[in-house]
Structures are given as C-alpha cells and as structure tokens.
Design a protein around this motif. Structure first.
Motif, mmCIF file in Angstrom:
data_model
loop_
_atom_site.group_PDB
_atom_site.id
_atom_site.type_symbol
_atom_site.label_atom_id
_atom_site.label_comp_id
_atom_site.label_asym_id
_atom_site.label_seq_id
_atom_site.Cartn_x
_atom_site.Cartn_y
_atom_site.Cartn_z
ATOM 1 N N ASP A 1 0.869 -1.168 0.000
ATOM 2 C CA ASP A 1 0.000 0.000 0.000
ATOM 3 C C ASP A 1 0.920 1.237 0.000
ATOM 4 O OD1 ASP A 1 -2.319 1.663 0.758
ATOM 5 O OD2 ASP A 1 -1.378 1.710 2.735
ATOM 6 N N ASP B 1 0.004 5.172 1.063
ATOM 7 C CA ASP B 1 -0.123 6.127 2.181
ATOM 8 C C ASP B 1 -0.158 5.417 3.526
ATOM 9 O OD1 ASP B 1 -0.680 9.027 1.136
ATOM 10 O OD2 ASP B 1 -1.722 7.660 -0.221
ATOM 11 N N ILE C 1 1.693 9.415 7.128
ATOM 12 C CA ILE C 1 0.469 10.222 6.972
ATOM 13 C C ILE C 1 0.809 11.678 7.294
ATOM 14 C CG2 ILE C 1 -1.846 10.656 7.936
ATOM 15 C CD1 ILE C 1 -1.797 8.220 6.099
ATOM 16 N N VAL C 2 0.478 12.558 6.353
ATOM 17 C CA VAL C 2 0.732 13.994 6.551
ATOM 18 C C VAL C 2 -0.569 14.767 6.348
ATOM 19 C CG1 VAL C 2 3.180 13.906 5.904
ATOM 20 C CG2 VAL C 2 1.460 14.234 4.115
ATOM 21 N N SER D 1 -2.966 1.132 -4.290
ATOM 22 C CA SER D 1 -3.313 2.370 -3.584
ATOM 23 C C SER D 1 -4.722 2.860 -3.888
ATOM 24 C CB SER D 1 -2.302 3.460 -3.988
ATOM 25 O OG SER D 1 -2.647 4.695 -3.422
ATOM 26 N N GLY D 2 -5.250 3.653 -2.966
ATOM 27 C CA GLY D 2 -6.537 4.309 -3.204
ATOM 28 C C GLY D 2 -6.371 5.502 -4.121
ATOM 29 N N GLU E 1 -10.251 15.220 -3.771
ATOM 30 C CA GLU E 1 -9.142 14.687 -4.578
ATOM 31 C C GLU E 1 -9.680 13.785 -5.689
ATOM 32 O OE1 GLU E 1 -6.491 12.289 -2.250
ATOM 33 O OE2 GLU E 1 -4.934 12.246 -3.796
ATOM 34 N N ASN F 1 -9.288 10.859 -7.820
ATOM 35 C CA ASN F 1 -8.503 9.619 -7.886
ATOM 36 C C ASN F 1 -8.926 8.761 -9.076
ATOM 37 O OD1 ASN F 1 -6.785 10.074 -5.748
ATOM 38 N ND2 ASN F 1 -8.242 9.308 -4.239
ATOM 39 N N SER G 1 -11.787 11.194 -3.345
ATOM 40 C CA SER G 1 -11.558 11.285 -1.900
ATOM 41 C C SER G 1 -11.960 12.672 -1.422
ATOM 42 C CB SER G 1 -10.072 11.076 -1.574
ATOM 43 O OG SER G 1 -9.695 9.762 -1.855
ATOM 44 N N HIS H 1 -11.383 14.813 1.664
ATOM 45 C CA HIS H 1 -10.571 14.867 2.890
ATOM 46 C C HIS H 1 -11.121 15.902 3.865
ATOM 47 C CE1 HIS H 1 -7.164 12.487 1.312
ATOM 48 N NE2 HIS H 1 -7.467 13.021 0.159
ATOM 49 N N ARG I 1 -9.478 16.132 7.016
ATOM 50 C CA ARG I 1 -8.400 16.228 8.013
ATOM 51 C C ARG I 1 -8.161 17.664 8.474
ATOM 52 N NH1 ARG I 1 -4.536 13.023 9.875
ATOM 53 N NH2 ARG I 1 -5.159 11.325 8.475
ATOM 54 N N ARG J 1 -8.863 7.222 6.417
ATOM 55 C CA ARG J 1 -8.251 8.038 7.469
ATOM 56 C C ARG J 1 -8.575 9.515 7.229
ATOM 57 N NH1 ARG J 1 -2.401 5.249 8.456
ATOM 58 N NH2 ARG J 1 -2.641 6.168 10.501
ATOM 59 N N GLU K 1 -14.626 8.317 0.903
ATOM 60 C CA GLU K 1 -14.238 7.921 -0.445
ATOM 61 C C GLU K 1 -15.447 7.425 -1.230
ATOM 62 O OE1 GLU K 1 -9.861 7.193 -0.636
ATOM 63 O OE2 GLU K 1 -10.435 5.631 0.761
ATOM 64 N N LYS L 1 -9.178 -3.972 -3.211
ATOM 65 C CA LYS L 1 -7.744 -4.289 -3.211
ATOM 66 C C LYS L 1 -7.506 -5.808 -3.176
ATOM 67 C CE LYS L 1 -5.934 -0.006 -1.213
ATOM 68 N NZ LYS L 1 -5.094 0.565 -0.134
#
Ligand SMILES: O=P(O)(O)OC[C@H]1O[C@H](O[C@H]2O[C@H](CO)[C@@H](O)[C@H](O)[C@H]2O)[C@H](O)[C@@H](O)[C@@H]1O
Length: 382
Positions: free
Chosen positions: A123, A125, A131-132, A161-162, A245, A247, A252, A254, A256, A286, A290, A299
């Motif tokens: 994977d 991220d 993780i940032v 990956s996602g 995002e 993808n 996605s 986000h 955060r 996270r 999604e 996956k």
C-alpha cells in the motif's frame, strides 16, 4: 435527508470495528463480470435502492459521525507529540501477541518462505509514506524508494493504492513495478510486461515510448465520477480546509484539515451529491470519505488478479505478502488469509486495531526495515 438529525445516511463506515464494517455495503455491490459487460448491456448494472429503514440503515445513521471521528487514533491514546504513554505501550504490546511484529517474527516468516516464490504487495499512504496533513505532499523518502527498488529486483512487487495510478506512480517513480490505483480499479503492468487478461489493453507510456498493459474494470463509471467530482468541488467550496481529490475511478473527500464542528457539513454535502447516484458507494478511510463505483472490486480482488497475471495463483510454492495500514487493505488481508492464495497480511499500525492481517509493523520506518531484511535474506540464499 438531514445528516445532522441522524437520519438515513449512505456513509459507509470503514473505520469502526470489523463487526460493524461487515454489515456495510458489500450487499450493494455488483460482480465485476457484470461491470465488464456494461458496454454490451448497461442493464447489467444493477442498482440497489438505499433503504430508509432496517439494520443496514441503522448502522449507517448511528455510526457516520463516530466513524469520522475514529478515523485516526483518539487523543487519549496518543499524546500531543505522538509519543505513546506507558499504558498505551502496554496495550500495544498485548495487541502484538495477536499480531506479532513482522520484524521479530522475520525468521519464522522466512522459514515458511523457504523454497517459495514471494510476491510483494505494498500500500502507499501510511505504509511507504507517513500520513501527513496535505495529501499532495505525502512524499516517499529516497531511502524508502531504494528499499522498494531493491526488493523488486528479487520479488515481483506491486503498489496497491486508493490514489489515482498516475499520482501514486509520480510519488513512487519506479517503472519496474506493477501499479494498482483507485483501490485496485486501475492496474498497470511494468513496461514490456502483459497482464495476460482478455480485457486488458496496451497503451504507450510517453516518457520512454514503452508499452504498458492496463486493466480498468470500472471504466464505464468514468463519466459519472467526473460529474460527481465537479459537483462535490462546487458544493464543498465554502468549507474551510476541505480537499476533494480526483482519484480517477474514485473520489476522496478529505476532512483532516476541516474543523471538527464542520464535519457534519462535509458529510451533508457529500450525501446531497451522491444520494442521486445509486451506482456509487461511500467508504471511510483516514479522515477521508471515499466515493467509488458499486462494482465488486477492491484491493483484495486486485491482488488475486495480479497473482493470476503473474501465473502465481493456486501454487503451493508461492507466498504473497501484503503490507498496508488502512481499512481498504483489509480486503487484501482477507484474501490472503482465507483464499486459495495463502499468504501473510502485515498491518502497519501504531495503535491496536482488529485486523485480518497476521503480522504487524509499527510505521513506515519498520516497513523499510522489513523490505531491507527481505533483500538480505534473499541474497543470503545465494
Ligand atoms: O491506499 P492508500 O495508498 O493508503 O491511499 C489511501 C488514501 O491515502 C491518501 O489519504 C491519506 O493520506 C494523506 C497523506 O498522508 C492524508 O492527508 C489523508 O488524511 C489520508 O486519508 C490519499 O490522499 C487518498 O486519496 C487515498 O485514498
């Protein structure tokens, strides 16, 4: 529907314990074989209405905000410097009795691998990069890149990956690997290799003019995803800190960097947009919601597909190893635990979590150590 009042929500929670997650959207999926045939017969795309009542909806409506909150370690478990307290360490050590470290168990794993061909699935991220806050800045260190490059010299290696395949390729930047972006819905062989599938197609890669082979089981959904992407960007425009995002085969959203008091608005916006698209489903990662097609592809399916492409399926002498940190990686862990291609899932986590993995690693630096150990082991075998 009003999200804030806790009525029916299509938010599918990937973060809560597995027992809850099992009740989620799986019943909403259509098999890939149907999706592949969409171009011939669009009626094959079955739609499942979102129920207003019943167990599934209760789970969804009661959990969605909790799920958003629990998509990262609760503050009581990790202090502000991200250093575990003594009590947390104790809990982690206890958890490791069930999911032993792949580093301390390395010899045991390798004794099982002796005489077998290892296939490696990684994977991105949280596994190869930490993780940032800003998704576009999740760079992989050059030391990690070298470790992946070295391991790929000995074992077929895929990044699952996602993210969009292009984006994850840009981050990893190693042309010798297999890549599966959009949670496995966009699979690419290394240049000059084939995926050996009747529905794969060959395209040219600009940089070196070499051909790669692509397999995209959700290509029929692209126009719909593009439309939803535009609507989401527009409708969430006023929410400070939000990031939508692209993808490619999924989106996605986000949260955060969105203040917690505004998380309900995030979910409301997402719900308002996707409620009219029953062919899309929502999962939870996270601090990210999604949106993806309802096809029965994840996956785990991508791992099975790649093993078949590599001619490594149902072979006694093959050991697939999958390293990942997220709920979406559980599909792959499950395939390796329960399917005919027996192998090891390794969960990357600094906090205890229920998982289908066999082993654990604490963070990307331990992942790098594990990859280096695989290389050293292989070299020592001559
Ligand atoms: O399957 P993965 O490679 O693990 O990708 C899963 C998602 O990862 C990214 O989001 C996560 O990482 C970001 C960077 O560290 C972080 O800011 C974000 O909060 C996380 O959710 C990526 O941006 C998503 O598109 C992927 O689906």
């Amino acid at each position: 529907m009003d999200i804030k009042s806790g009525h029916s929500s299509p938010v599918m929670t990937d973060s809560p314990p597995l027992s809850n997650a099992r009740l989620t959207i799986r019943q909403n999926r259509i098999p890939y074989s149907s999706a592949a045939a969409l171009s011939q017969n669009s009626n094959l795309l079955l739609t499942v209405p979102r129920k207003k009542t019943g167990v599934l909806d209760d789970v969804k409506s009661n959990c969605w905000l909790d799920a958003m909150k629990s998509s990262s370690p609760p503050p009581t478990l990790v202090n502000k410097d991200n250093i575990s307290s003594e009590a947390t360490d104790m809990t982690y050590r206890e958890w490791m009795l069930k999911y032993p470290s792949a580093l301390t168990s390395f010899e045991k794993i390798m004794s099982f691998a002796k005489g077998k061909r290892i296939a490696l699935f990684l994977d991105y991220d949280g596994t190869l990069s930490p993780i940032v806050e800003e998704p576009d800045c999740a760079y992989m260190s050059s030391a990690m890149r070298s470790a992946v490059q070295n391991v790929a010299k000995y074992f077929p290696t895929a990044i699952i990956s996602g993210r969009s395949r292009d984006k994850v390729y840009e981050f990893v930047n190693l042309s010798e690997l297999y890549y599966a972006g959009s949670h496995g819905m966009d699979i690419m062989s290394p240049a000059g290799e084939s995926l050996n599938h009747e529905h794969s197609r060959t395209v040219s890669v600009n940089e070196k003019g070499k051909d790669v082979n692509l397999f995209q089981p959700a290509s029929e959904f692209l126009p719909m995803i593009d439309k939803v992407l535009c609507s989401l960007i527009e409708s969430t425009n006023d929410i400070k800190g939000i990031k939508v995002e692209d993808n490619k085969f999924c989106i996605s959203v986000h949260y955060r960097n969105v203040e917690e008091k505004n998380w309900a608005s995030v979910a409301q916006c997402v719900d308002d947009v996707i409620r009219t698209y029953p062919k899309l489903r929502l999962t939870h990662g996270r601090k990210v919601l999604e949106i993806r097609p309802v096809i029965d592809w994840d996956k785990g399916k991508a791992v099975t597909f790649l093993l078949e492409s590599l001619g490594l399926t149902n072979c006694e002498d093959v050991l697939p190893i999958y390293v990942g940190d997220d709920r979406t990686d559980e599909d792959a862990f499950k395939v390796l635990r329960e399917g005919p291609n027996h192998g090891y899932g390794i969960l990357v986590s600094a906090v205890p979590k229920d998982s289908n993995a066999f082993y654990s690693l604490r963070d990307p630096s331990e992942v790098m150590e594990f990859l280096k150990s695989l290389v050293t082991w292989k070299r020592s075998m001559g």
